[in-house]
Design a protein around this motif. Structure first.
Motif, mmCIF file in Angstrom:
data_model
loop_
_atom_site.group_PDB
_atom_site.id
_atom_site.type_symbol
_atom_site.label_atom_id
_atom_site.label_comp_id
_atom_site.label_asym_id
_atom_site.label_seq_id
_atom_site.Cartn_x
_atom_site.Cartn_y
_atom_site.Cartn_z
ATOM 1 N N ARG A 5 67.221 55.771 76.131
ATOM 2 C CA ARG A 5 66.404 56.977 76.017
ATOM 3 C C ARG A 5 65.276 56.685 75.032
ATOM 4 O O ARG A 5 65.520 56.569 73.843
ATOM 5 C CB ARG A 5 67.262 58.143 75.541
ATOM 6 N N ARG A 18 73.150 62.442 72.072
ATOM 7 C CA ARG A 18 73.948 63.465 72.760
ATOM 8 C C ARG A 18 73.636 63.426 74.251
ATOM 9 O O ARG A 18 72.495 63.371 74.659
ATOM 10 C CB ARG A 18 73.599 64.864 72.234
ATOM 11 N N TRP A 19 74.652 63.414 75.061
ATOM 12 C CA TRP A 19 74.449 63.608 76.497
ATOM 13 C C TRP A 19 75.702 64.239 77.078
ATOM 14 O O TRP A 19 76.659 64.507 76.340
ATOM 15 C CB TRP A 19 74.055 62.308 77.205
ATOM 16 N N SER A 20 75.673 64.515 78.352
ATOM 17 C CA SER A 20 76.730 65.327 78.973
ATOM 18 C C SER A 20 77.587 64.486 79.906
ATOM 19 O O SER A 20 77.298 64.384 81.100
ATOM 20 C CB SER A 20 76.093 66.472 79.766
ATOM 21 N N ARG A 22 80.853 63.448 82.259
ATOM 22 C CA ARG A 22 81.800 64.175 83.125
ATOM 23 C C ARG A 22 83.189 63.539 83.076
ATOM 24 O O ARG A 22 84.161 64.174 83.483
ATOM 25 C CB ARG A 22 81.298 64.206 84.570
ATOM 26 N N PHE A 75 82.670 71.606 92.824
ATOM 27 C CA PHE A 75 82.115 70.370 92.261
ATOM 28 C C PHE A 75 82.503 70.216 90.790
ATOM 29 O O PHE A 75 82.930 69.141 90.340
ATOM 30 C CB PHE A 75 80.586 70.369 92.403
ATOM 31 N N ASN A 76 82.362 71.298 90.052
ATOM 32 C CA ASN A 76 82.679 71.217 88.615
ATOM 33 C C ASN A 76 84.184 71.117 88.353
ATOM 34 O O ASN A 76 84.611 70.438 87.412
ATOM 35 C CB ASN A 76 82.080 72.411 87.873
ATOM 36 N N TRP A 79 85.597 67.435 88.190
ATOM 37 C CA TRP A 79 85.587 66.582 86.992
ATOM 38 C C TRP A 79 86.056 67.323 85.731
ATOM 39 O O TRP A 79 86.665 66.705 84.839
ATOM 40 C CB TRP A 79 84.199 65.953 86.771
ATOM 41 N N HIS A 132 79.691 69.524 77.917
ATOM 42 C CA HIS A 132 78.902 69.461 79.154
ATOM 43 C C HIS A 132 78.728 70.892 79.671
ATOM 44 O O HIS A 132 79.686 71.536 80.077
ATOM 45 C CB HIS A 132 79.624 68.574 80.177
ATOM 46 N N GLY A 133 77.487 71.392 79.638
ATOM 47 C CA GLY A 133 77.192 72.740 80.122
ATOM 48 C C GLY A 133 77.311 72.825 81.625
ATOM 49 O O GLY A 133 77.036 71.859 82.341
ATOM 50 N N MET A 134 77.705 74.015 82.113
ATOM 51 C CA MET A 134 77.837 74.232 83.555
ATOM 52 C C MET A 134 77.317 75.622 83.938
ATOM 53 O O MET A 134 77.794 76.630 83.415
ATOM 54 C CB MET A 134 79.309 74.140 83.983
ATOM 55 N N GLY A 135 76.317 75.610 84.847
ATOM 56 C CA GLY A 135 75.871 76.880 85.434
ATOM 57 C C GLY A 135 76.662 77.189 86.686
ATOM 58 O O GLY A 135 76.627 78.320 87.189
ATOM 59 N N GLY A 136 77.373 76.200 87.195
ATOM 60 C CA GLY A 136 78.087 76.343 88.460
ATOM 61 C C GLY A 136 79.451 76.982 88.300
ATOM 62 O O GLY A 136 80.472 76.289 88.195
ATOM 63 N N SER A 180 70.501 60.716 80.809
ATOM 64 C CA SER A 180 69.355 60.931 81.697
ATOM 65 C C SER A 180 68.042 60.805 80.929
ATOM 66 O O SER A 180 68.020 60.785 79.701
ATOM 67 C CB SER A 180 69.463 62.320 82.318
ATOM 68 N N ARG A 182 63.798 62.146 80.523
ATOM 69 C CA ARG A 182 63.131 63.433 80.350
ATOM 70 C C ARG A 182 61.691 63.350 80.866
ATOM 71 O O ARG A 182 61.131 62.264 81.017
ATOM 72 C CB ARG A 182 63.091 63.831 78.858
#
Ligand SMILES: Cc1cc2nc3c(=O)[nH]c(=O)nc-3n(C[C@H](O)[C@H](O)[C@H](O)COP(=O)(O)O)c2cc1C
Length: 197
Positions: A5, A18-20, A22, A75-76, A79, A132-136, A180, A182
């Motif tokens: 990064r 920091r990263w997310s 699974r 999906f969420n 993992w 790990h944030g999840m909107g799903g 990831s 940016r």
């Protein structure tokens, strides 16, 4: 191979480290450790110090786990099943200003809850229990199952755990198990006046 990064300006490494993930090990998290992560969220800034964030947490192998876990999209669930904890982040849309008798809207409830989640995520990274944030997830189902009042927004769920071996993930997810990149700074910040594409 993990792409480094690269930053365009020097920043504290915690922001890029920091990263997310699974892949989680399934190790249980002590309640005090989890509360320590939410403690960091507690100290986030908010408009008028209203602190509109609210959290419902569940640790794996406890009765609280299944009602939260069952609200995740398939999906969420695939993992997050190996996470140590799930946290539902909510924000309260209204507040009662001093001297008023009726609640009024708080226009920054989501913005402030977002700041709190990021504090949690950074503390989680520093503590060795990445988040790990999840909107799903099914918000209607969660609202009903967890008794969340209508003046609260269900913002996101967060999976927290000890990072595991990516080989434990389905093949399609193994390729995505890496920090990831940016957008370029010039794509998100401009001086003076809106001039993005
Ligand atoms: C509000 C929010 C919702 C997200 N929803 C999901 C999700 O449902 N499932 C998932 O696998 N990742 C989800 N993510 C993770 C993002 O894809 C991830 O944060 C993003 O790609 C940036 O990667 P990084 O966190 O590793 O830096 C979500 C992240 C945030 C902040």
């Amino acid at each position: 191979m993990t792409a480094p990064r690269q930053t365009e300006h020097p920043i504290d490494p915690q922001f890029t480290q920091r990263w997310s993930p699974r892949a989680f090990t399934g190790e249980a998290i002590p309640e005090a450790t989890l509360l320590g992560l939410i403690e960091a969220a507690r100290w986030a800034p908010s408009a008028s110090n209203i602190q509109p964030w609210r959290f419902i947490y569940a640790r794996r192998d406890t009765p609280a786990w299944t009602p939260l876990f069952d609200c995740l999209v398939e999906f969420n669930r695939g993992w997050a099943v190996n996470a140590a904890a799930l946290v539902l982040v909510m924000s309260k849309k209204t507040w009662l200003p001093h001297g008023k008798t009726e609640p009024v809207p708080n226009p920054t409830h989501s913005f402030d809850a977002g700041a709190a989640w990021m504090s949690l995520a950074l503390q989680a990274h520093l503590a060795g229990w990445p988040a790990h944030g999840m909107g799903g997830f099914d918000r209607d189902k969660a609202r009903l199952a967890l008794g969340v009042p209508s003046d609260h927004v269900l913002e996101a769920m967060v999976a927290i755990g000890r990072q595991g071996d990516k080989a434990s993930l389905p093949e399609a997810l193994q390729a995505r198990e890496t920090p990831s990149t940016r957008l370029a700074l010039a794509q998100i910040a401009v001086e003076g006046r809106y001039s993005f594409d």
